[in-house]
Design a protein around this motif. Sequence first.
Motif, mmCIF file in Angstrom:
data_model
loop_
_atom_site.group_PDB
_atom_site.id
_atom_site.type_symbol
_atom_site.label_atom_id
_atom_site.label_comp_id
_atom_site.label_asym_id
_atom_site.label_seq_id
_atom_site.Cartn_x
_atom_site.Cartn_y
_atom_site.Cartn_z
ATOM 1 N N UNK A 1 -1.700 2.183 -4.833
ATOM 2 C CA UNK A 1 -0.134 1.938 -5.227
ATOM 3 C C UNK A 1 -0.206 2.844 -6.245
ATOM 4 N N UNK A 2 1.113 3.505 -6.086
ATOM 5 C CA UNK A 2 1.563 4.407 -7.467
ATOM 6 C C UNK A 2 1.976 3.350 -8.556
ATOM 7 N N UNK A 24 -8.314 4.647 -5.858
ATOM 8 C CA UNK A 24 -9.527 5.693 -5.695
ATOM 9 C C UNK A 24 -10.761 5.654 -6.503
ATOM 10 N N UNK A 25 -10.519 4.795 -7.710
ATOM 11 C CA UNK A 25 -11.505 4.506 -8.726
ATOM 12 C C UNK A 25 -12.299 3.362 -8.278
ATOM 13 N N UNK A 26 -11.983 2.576 -7.420
ATOM 14 C CA UNK A 26 -12.642 1.224 -6.854
ATOM 15 C C UNK A 26 -11.759 -0.141 -6.706
ATOM 16 N N UNK A 60 0.659 -1.237 -0.148
ATOM 17 C CA UNK A 60 0.035 -0.029 -0.161
ATOM 18 C C UNK A 60 0.783 1.260 0.034
ATOM 19 N N UNK A 61 0.433 2.122 -0.894
ATOM 20 C CA UNK A 61 1.229 3.344 -0.903
ATOM 21 C C UNK A 61 2.813 3.342 -1.093
ATOM 22 N N UNK A 73 -5.759 -2.960 -13.662
ATOM 23 C CA UNK A 73 -6.002 -1.581 -12.913
ATOM 24 C C UNK A 73 -7.288 -1.221 -13.267
ATOM 25 N N UNK A 74 -7.867 -0.384 -12.235
ATOM 26 C CA UNK A 74 -9.066 0.492 -12.423
ATOM 27 C C UNK A 74 -8.784 1.786 -12.533
#
Length: 337
Positions: free
Chosen positions: A291-292, A311-313, A261-262, A334-335
């Motif tokens: 995650x970046x 942040x998108x889901x 995470x992050x 990805x989302x």
Amino acid sequence: HLYECETLAFATQPYILEVDLPQIGFPPISETCFIVQDSGVVFDGQGHSITGGGGSNTYGVYASGLNSILVKNVNISNFSQGVFFNNVNSSVIENSVFSNNSLNGINLASSNNNTIKNNLVQNNSDKGISLNLDSFNNTIIGNTLRSNNIGVRILSNGNIVVNNSFTSNSDGLAIDPSACCASNNFIENNTFFNQTNAGVNIRQTENIILKNNYFYTNKFGIYYSGLPSVYTNDSFQGGIINESSNDAIYIFQSGGTFTFSNLTIIGTNKSHYDIHSDAFTTLSRFNFEQMPHIGNYSLSGSNYFIRVNNSFGEINFLEGISSATGSNFTRDISILN
């Protein structure tokens, strides 16, 4: 006041080292220099040096079966181990230098609730600091560890490693359960620079948390190995892995849950991977949270269960994925809006 090696037998007043040992004209120190025999002893080196004669099974300071010892302000070198605590609890080793010992700078065995802080630990042939078997709930904080074989090695549960600097060791931090356990260790806000193998090398453990650590120009940022039958649950939160010359994260022969995470991964050698698992890593769950970007990847094993949350889901893969590889993990799994 101390002018030679001796037994520290009573805690009624501090022991103060007044000279470097051995003094000029005296023979080399061929055995353990200071043996602590009472709980509550304070040993203050006042910045003086204790230099051993290079013999085996020799210690600058040794204690066994005691509590509440303080060792501070001393430079210890050329023993087999700088400080060896066996079954010593609630003690402190601080503001000292441990260098050029043939095994370890500091070794704790079966020792709990101790603090090792603000020391320089360098050029020791094996470990800079070793938390051996049955050494629980110790804190390693604010130390500089450089040019040891392994900076810190942990073989036990429930320890904290925070705000340390690791430079030019083979492995910066090694968490290895050996015959038993090395779970529930917490690693935060450390800097790992230029290790010749791995910034953090973790083997067959569970409930390890790495939080806000910074990795620069190591061969591997994080190297994780184990057994597919031993299931882990480890978390890698925040921080940066930058300019790894091999893989930023390499997972070898492991199974379990890994949560990222992050965690920023940048500058990885383009011939290697931001994240890489071998063909023997199976039945693993990878959680990627906020995650970046992740670039090159290779998941060579089978039955990876992947969850991506940003942040998108959220995407939660209900069937296992096998042998996935590519140059842009963020794009491929990805989302997006």
